[in-house]
Design a protein around this motif. Structure first.
Motif, PDB file in Angstrom:
ATOM      1  N   VAL A  40       0.887  -1.050  -0.045  1.00 36.56           N
ATOM      2  CA  VAL A  40       0.157   0.214  -0.100  1.00 36.56           C
ATOM      3  C   VAL A  40       0.965   1.528   0.150  1.00 36.56           C
ATOM      4  O   VAL A  40       0.656   2.135  -1.127  1.00 36.56           O
ATOM      5  CB  VAL A  40      -0.690  -0.207   0.812  1.00 36.56           C
ATOM      6  N   GLY A  41       1.964   1.526   0.649  1.00 36.93           N
ATOM      7  CA  GLY A  41       2.624   2.654   1.053  1.00 36.93           C
ATOM      8  C   GLY A  41       3.421   2.679  -0.085  1.00 36.93           C
ATOM      9  O   GLY A  41       3.650   3.911  -0.894  1.00 36.93           O
ATOM     10  N   PHE A  42       3.747   1.844  -1.431  1.00 34.81           N
ATOM     11  CA  PHE A  42       4.871   1.304  -2.255  1.00 34.81           C
ATOM     12  C   PHE A  42       3.437   2.152  -3.601  1.00 34.81           C
ATOM     13  O   PHE A  42       3.862   2.919  -3.992  1.00 34.81           O
ATOM     14  CB  PHE A  42       5.141   0.426  -2.660  1.00 34.81           C
ATOM     15  N   TYR A  43       2.485   1.784  -3.436  1.00 36.50           N
ATOM     16  CA  TYR A  43       1.087   2.286  -3.969  1.00 36.50           C
ATOM     17  C   TYR A  43       0.862   3.591  -4.342  1.00 36.50           C
ATOM     18  O   TYR A  43       1.030   4.280  -5.451  1.00 36.50           O
ATOM     19  CB  TYR A  43      -0.230   1.441  -4.200  1.00 36.50           C
ATOM     20  N   LEU A  44       0.944   4.213  -2.787  1.00 33.59           N
ATOM     21  CA  LEU A  44       0.527   5.314  -3.072  1.00 33.59           C
ATOM     22  C   LEU A  44       1.460   6.665  -2.828  1.00 33.59           C
ATOM     23  O   LEU A  44       1.394   7.918  -3.484  1.00 33.59           O
ATOM     24  CB  LEU A  44      -0.189   5.854  -1.401  1.00 33.59           C
ATOM     25  N   ILE A  45       2.861   5.525  -2.731  1.00 38.88           N
ATOM     26  CA  ILE A  45       3.988   7.279  -3.061  1.00 38.88           C
ATOM     27  C   ILE A  45       4.039   6.491  -4.833  1.00 38.88           C
ATOM     28  O   ILE A  45       4.811   7.844  -5.314  1.00 38.88           O
ATOM     29  CB  ILE A  45       5.394   6.395  -2.911  1.00 38.88           C
ATOM     30  N   HIS A  46       4.108   6.104  -5.148  1.00 43.33           N
ATOM     31  CA  HIS A  46       3.706   6.090  -6.447  1.00 43.33           C
ATOM     32  C   HIS A  46       3.170   6.421  -7.622  1.00 43.33           C
ATOM     33  O   HIS A  46       3.607   6.853  -8.666  1.00 43.33           O
ATOM     34  CB  HIS A  46       3.863   4.291  -7.281  1.00 43.33           C
ATOM     35  N   GLU A  47       1.643   6.253  -7.243  1.00 39.46           N
ATOM     36  CA  GLU A  47       0.837   7.075  -7.461  1.00 39.46           C
ATOM     37  C   GLU A  47       0.649   8.409  -7.605  1.00 39.46           C
ATOM     38  O   GLU A  47       0.116   9.630  -8.056  1.00 39.46           O
ATOM     39  CB  GLU A  47      -0.670   6.526  -6.957  1.00 39.46           C
ATOM     40  N   TYR A  48       0.860   9.328  -6.127  1.00 44.41           N
ATOM     41  CA  TYR A  48      -0.163  10.258  -5.487  1.00 44.41           C
ATOM     42  C   TYR A  48       1.206  11.352  -5.489  1.00 44.41           C
ATOM     43  O   TYR A  48       1.184  12.396  -4.954  1.00 44.41           O
ATOM     44  CB  TYR A  48      -0.660   9.912  -4.557  1.00 44.41           C
ATOM     45  N   ILE A  49       2.042  11.038  -5.177  1.00 45.84           N
ATOM     46  CA  ILE A  49       3.926  11.696  -4.726  1.00 45.84           C
ATOM     47  C   ILE A  49       4.389  12.134  -6.327  1.00 45.84           C
ATOM     48  O   ILE A  49       5.021  10.906  -6.432  1.00 45.84           O
ATOM     49  CB  ILE A  49       4.213  11.604  -3.820  1.00 45.84           C
ATOM     50  N   SER A  50       4.044  13.262  -6.923  1.00 46.53           N
ATOM     51  CA  SER A  50       4.773  13.991  -7.893  1.00 46.53           C
ATOM     52  C   SER A  50       6.150  14.230  -8.086  1.00 46.53           C
ATOM     53  O   SER A  50       6.402  15.664  -8.047  1.00 46.53           O
ATOM     54  CB  SER A  50       3.805  14.785  -8.928  1.00 46.53           C
ATOM     55  N   ILE A  51       7.273  13.341  -7.766  1.00 49.31           N
ATOM     56  CA  ILE A  51       8.482  13.979  -7.862  1.00 49.31           C
ATOM     57  C   ILE A  51       9.589  12.593  -8.875  1.00 49.31           C
ATOM     58  O   ILE A  51       8.333  12.312  -9.245  1.00 49.31           O
ATOM     59  CB  ILE A  51       9.012  13.434  -6.345  1.00 49.31           C
ATOM     60  N   ASN A  52       9.959  13.049  -9.393  1.00 48.36           N
ATOM     61  CA  ASN A  52      11.594  11.962  -9.720  1.00 48.36           C
ATOM     62  C   ASN A  52      10.739  10.750  -9.813  1.00 48.36           C
ATOM     63  O   ASN A  52      11.159  10.017  -8.308  1.00 48.36           O
ATOM     64  CB  ASN A  52      12.822  12.452 -10.402  1.00 48.36           C
ATOM     65  N   TYR A  53      11.441   9.738 -10.504  1.00 50.73           N
ATOM     66  CA  TYR A  53      11.526   8.216  -9.621  1.00 50.73           C
ATOM     67  C   TYR A  53      12.201   7.993  -9.092  1.00 50.73           C
ATOM     68  O   TYR A  53      11.969   6.965  -8.626  1.00 50.73           O
ATOM     69  CB  TYR A  53      10.808   7.636 -11.256  1.00 50.73           C
ATOM     70  N   ILE A  54      13.555   8.249  -9.497  1.00 50.46           N
ATOM     71  CA  ILE A  54      14.425   7.774  -8.368  1.00 50.46           C
ATOM     72  C   ILE A  54      13.941   8.198  -6.491  1.00 50.46           C
ATOM     73  O   ILE A  54      14.778   7.250  -6.189  1.00 50.46           O
ATOM     74  CB  ILE A  54      15.860   8.319  -9.022  1.00 50.46           C
ATOM     75  N   ILE A  55      14.038   9.350  -7.060  1.00 50.09           N
ATOM     76  CA  ILE A  55      13.245   9.929  -5.474  1.00 50.09           C
ATOM     77  C   ILE A  55      11.935   9.358  -4.764  1.00 50.09           C
ATOM     78  O   ILE A  55      12.158   8.416  -3.688  1.00 50.09           O
ATOM     79  CB  ILE A  55      13.055  11.313  -5.260  1.00 50.09           C
ATOM     80  N   GLN A  56      11.110   8.666  -5.483  1.00 49.05           N
ATOM     81  CA  GLN A  56       9.740   8.454  -5.061  1.00 49.05           C
ATOM     82  C   GLN A  56      10.752   5.746  -4.999  1.00 49.05           C
ATOM     83  O   GLN A  56      10.290   5.840  -3.241  1.00 49.05           O
ATOM     84  CB  GLN A  56       9.404   7.891  -6.850  1.00 49.05           C
ATOM     85  N   ILE A  57      11.370   5.864  -5.702  1.00 48.35           N
ATOM     86  CA  ILE A  57      12.061   4.369  -5.081  1.00 48.35           C
ATOM     87  C   ILE A  57      12.643   4.693  -3.396  1.00 48.35           C
ATOM     88  O   ILE A  57      12.275   3.487  -2.452  1.00 48.35           O
ATOM     89  CB  ILE A  57      12.987   4.010  -6.496  1.00 48.35           C
ATOM     90  N   ALA A  58      13.668   5.289  -3.372  1.00 48.16           N
ATOM     91  CA  ALA A  58      14.599   5.742  -2.560  1.00 48.16           C
ATOM     92  C   ALA A  58      13.102   5.810  -1.028  1.00 48.16           C
ATOM     93  O   ALA A  58      13.417   5.449   0.057  1.00 48.16           O
ATOM     94  CB  ALA A  58      15.321   6.826  -2.746  1.00 48.16           C
ATOM     95  N   LEU A  59      12.692   6.621  -1.273  1.00 49.89           N
ATOM     96  CA  LEU A  59      11.748   7.087  -0.079  1.00 49.89           C
ATOM     97  C   LEU A  59      10.368   5.650   0.337  1.00 49.89           C
ATOM     98  O   LEU A  59      10.342   5.457   0.948  1.00 49.89           O
ATOM     99  CB  LEU A  59      10.316   8.252  -0.266  1.00 49.89           C
ATOM    100  N   SER A  60      10.445   5.230  -1.402  1.00 52.58           N
ATOM    101  CA  SER A  60       9.297   3.943  -0.370  1.00 52.58           C
ATOM    102  C   SER A  60      10.277   2.901  -0.331  1.00 52.58           C
ATOM    103  O   SER A  60       9.297   1.939   1.069  1.00 52.58           O
ATOM    104  CB  SER A  60       9.103   3.303  -1.639  1.00 52.58           C
ATOM    105  N   ASN A  61      11.429   2.942  -0.346  1.00 51.77           N
ATOM    106  CA  ASN A  61      12.106   1.664   0.335  1.00 51.77           C
ATOM    107  C   ASN A  61      12.402   2.246   1.763  1.00 51.77           C
ATOM    108  O   ASN A  61      12.473   1.264   2.818  1.00 51.77           O
ATOM    109  CB  ASN A  61      13.401   1.453  -0.601  1.00 51.77           C
ATOM    110  N   VAL A  62      12.477   3.489   1.964  1.00 52.58           N
ATOM    111  CA  VAL A  62      12.760   3.983   3.167  1.00 52.58           C
ATOM    112  C   VAL A  62      11.285   3.535   4.154  1.00 52.58           C
ATOM    113  O   VAL A  62      11.812   3.372   5.694  1.00 52.58           O
ATOM    114  CB  VAL A  62      13.243   5.335   3.521  1.00 52.58           C
ATOM    115  N   PHE A  63      10.369   3.801   3.587  1.00 55.84           N
ATOM    116  CA  PHE A  63       8.732   3.444   4.138  1.00 55.84           C
ATOM    117  C   PHE A  63       8.917   2.059   4.339  1.00 55.84           C
ATOM    118  O   PHE A  63       8.361   1.703   5.987  1.00 55.84           O
ATOM    119  CB  PHE A  63       7.883   3.677   3.143  1.00 55.84           C
TER     120      PHE A  63
END
Length: 482
Positions: free
Chosen positions: A433-456
């Motif tokens: 769920v966390g990965f999906y929400l960050i991927h779909e609703y946080i509009s930033i560079n995909y590399i930063i999205q990946i880093a943020l998701s894995n920290v989560f």
């Protein structure tokens, strides 16, 4: 033993995270881009053909030796000479079987001598794995960890020189690549033998009597059949793709692109399974310690697996575009299913290691026979209509079935509390769920999205106590249990 596992797995993770993905994504990937998808697909088809038949030369000796050496302190002076001699005999048989079977399967469609060269490399790899299994069985885990990546280091140096040098780059062919593999593996064998010699390993060969051959065959046959049936499941899809489809070589090349990323991710899982086979074997008579080590390793690998799998699943288009310079949705769709398959596939390395280390190889064999049959049937159904995508579906279903069946039998042995399952399931769901929400609703560079998701995911792992700082400290303070 858990401290020994932790320290050595950290070394293995460092080596595998640095070296093997660099080889797969930096060298092997470039070889495919330079030689072409169809040409590389032909090579993978031949390679998997020789790997499936390698059960003859391996004959389960690698896993058997690792387990036997872990449980028998006098392995150097007993039994190992016969195994070494038997290994040479099996290699000769394998070579002649390859000659016959390649003529039957391929006919005049391919270069016969190229098949022979690839098969010789498989013999060299099998010899190296046999040598490493003895090193692991003797408790030289760090040495084995270093040797596990040495051949890739040599290949990176040699192939990298050709890839980055404009004058040499036009000379790169699949045939030259196979020669580079021969050189790197041969050097590793020499170094491995030197390590064993330094530990008073007995190299002199004893004459194998009929009684010796029968005894070793009886012991190792289940391991050999496990190798055969598992190879059919893991490698048979490319043979069917090439044989069933008119453009089979191209489809094998496309499928190999996603499988390469899968294998790069699997380096972590393979490191776990290889190391734990010997450690499980040493603890097979102590159920409590075995249970603790099993739980610790499964939780740690689950965290790593989910981070990798979800990254590949949600960002398959970007990954395919980055590594293969194509925006073809067919390529990225195959990768999404392969990354889903990585979750059960990764955990299966530990589960299978447990079965073999605790003398349940016959049960594991029956499971793999079942999975191999399912894999062949599903590929025959899916490939004609869906091509390589159908093979990715088959691979996902096969890995999932394999995981659940193995877990069911292990649960009967350990009688785990229900919490052992609810916690990982909850961790999986929240992470998804966390990965999906960050991927779909946080509009930033995909590399930063990946880093943020894995920290989560890391935060959730500690919060849910999939592993905890307190547990890691406890393991670190334990004394080595030899």
């Amino acid at each position: 033993m858990r401290k020994a596992f932790l320290t050595n797995i950290l070394l293995l993770i460092f080596i595998n995270a640095l070296i093997k993905p660099l080889y797969l994504l930096g060298i092997d990937r470039n070889i495919q881009l330079i030689t072409g998808t169809s040409q590389y697909g032909m090579f993978i088809n031949i390679l998997n053909f020789t790997i499936i038949l390698q059960f003859i030369s391996d004959f389960g000796l690698q896993n058997y030796t690792a387990r036997f050496a872990s449980q028998q302190k006098n392995i150097i002076t007993s039994g190992i000479k016969n195994l070494f001699g038997f290994k040479i005999l099996l290699s000769i048989i394998y070579f002649f079987v390859i000659i016959i079977c390649s003529r039957i399967w391929y006919g005049d469609q391919i270069n016969f001598w190229f098949v022979i060269h690839v098969a010789i490399n498989q013999l060299l790899i099998s010899a190296m794995l046999f040598i490493r299994s003895n090193i692991t069985g003797l408790g030289l885990y760090q040495t084995d960890s270093l040797l596990s990546a040495l051949d890739r280091v040599i290949l990176i140096i040699i192939c990298g020189l050709f890839i980055i040098t404009p004058i040499l780059r036009p000379y790169i062919t699949i045939e030259l690549f196979v020669w580079f593999q021969s050189i790197s593996i041969g050097l590793c064998i020499i170094i491995g033998l030197i390590v064993l010699a330094s530990k008073q390993y007995q190299f002199d060969l004893q004459f194998l009597s009929i009684k010796d051959i029968k005894q070793i065959t009886h012991i190792c046959l289940p391991f050999a059949l496990i190798y055969l049936t598992s190879s059919i499941f893991y490698k048979g899809d490319t043979l069917l793709l090439e044989r069933i489809l008119p453009d089979g070589k191209n489809e094998v090349g496309i499928y190999a692109a996603s499988m390469r990323l899968y294998e790069a991710a699997s380096m972590f899982s393979l490191a776990f399974g290889t190391l734990l086979l010997a450690m499980f074997a040493r603890l097979h008579s102590d159920v409590n310690k075995l249970k603790l080590l099993f739980k610790t390793s499964m939780h740690l690998l689950l965290f790593i697996t989910i981070c990798i799998s979800f990254t590949g699943y949600f960002y398959s288009k970007q990954i395919i575009s980055l590594f293969y310079h194509t925006n073809d949705e067919y390529w990225s769709l195959i990768l999404t299913f392969m990354m889903l398959a990585f979750i059960p596939g990764s955990l299966n390395y530990i589960l299978s290691a447990y079965f073999q280390a605790t003398h349940k190889e016959k049960l594991l064999l029956y499971i793999y026979i079942f999975i191999a049959i399912i894999s062949i049937l599903l590929n025959l159904i899916f490939i004609p209509s869906f091509k390589a995508l159908g093979s990715s579906w088959t691979y996902l279903l096969g890995q999932a079935i394999l995981m659940f069946v193995q877990l069911w039998f292990i649960h009967k042995t350990f009688k785990f509390n229900v919490k052992l399952y609810t916690k990982p399931i909850a961790f999986f769901g929240i992470s998804l769920v966390g990965f999906y929400l960050i991927h779909e609703y946080i509009s930033i560079n995909y590399i930063i999205q990946i880093a943020l998701s894995n920290v989560f995911i890391l935060v959730i792992a500690f919060y849910s106590k999939i592993f905890s700082i307190q547990e890691l400290k406890q393991i670190w303070l334990e004394k080595h249990n030899s």
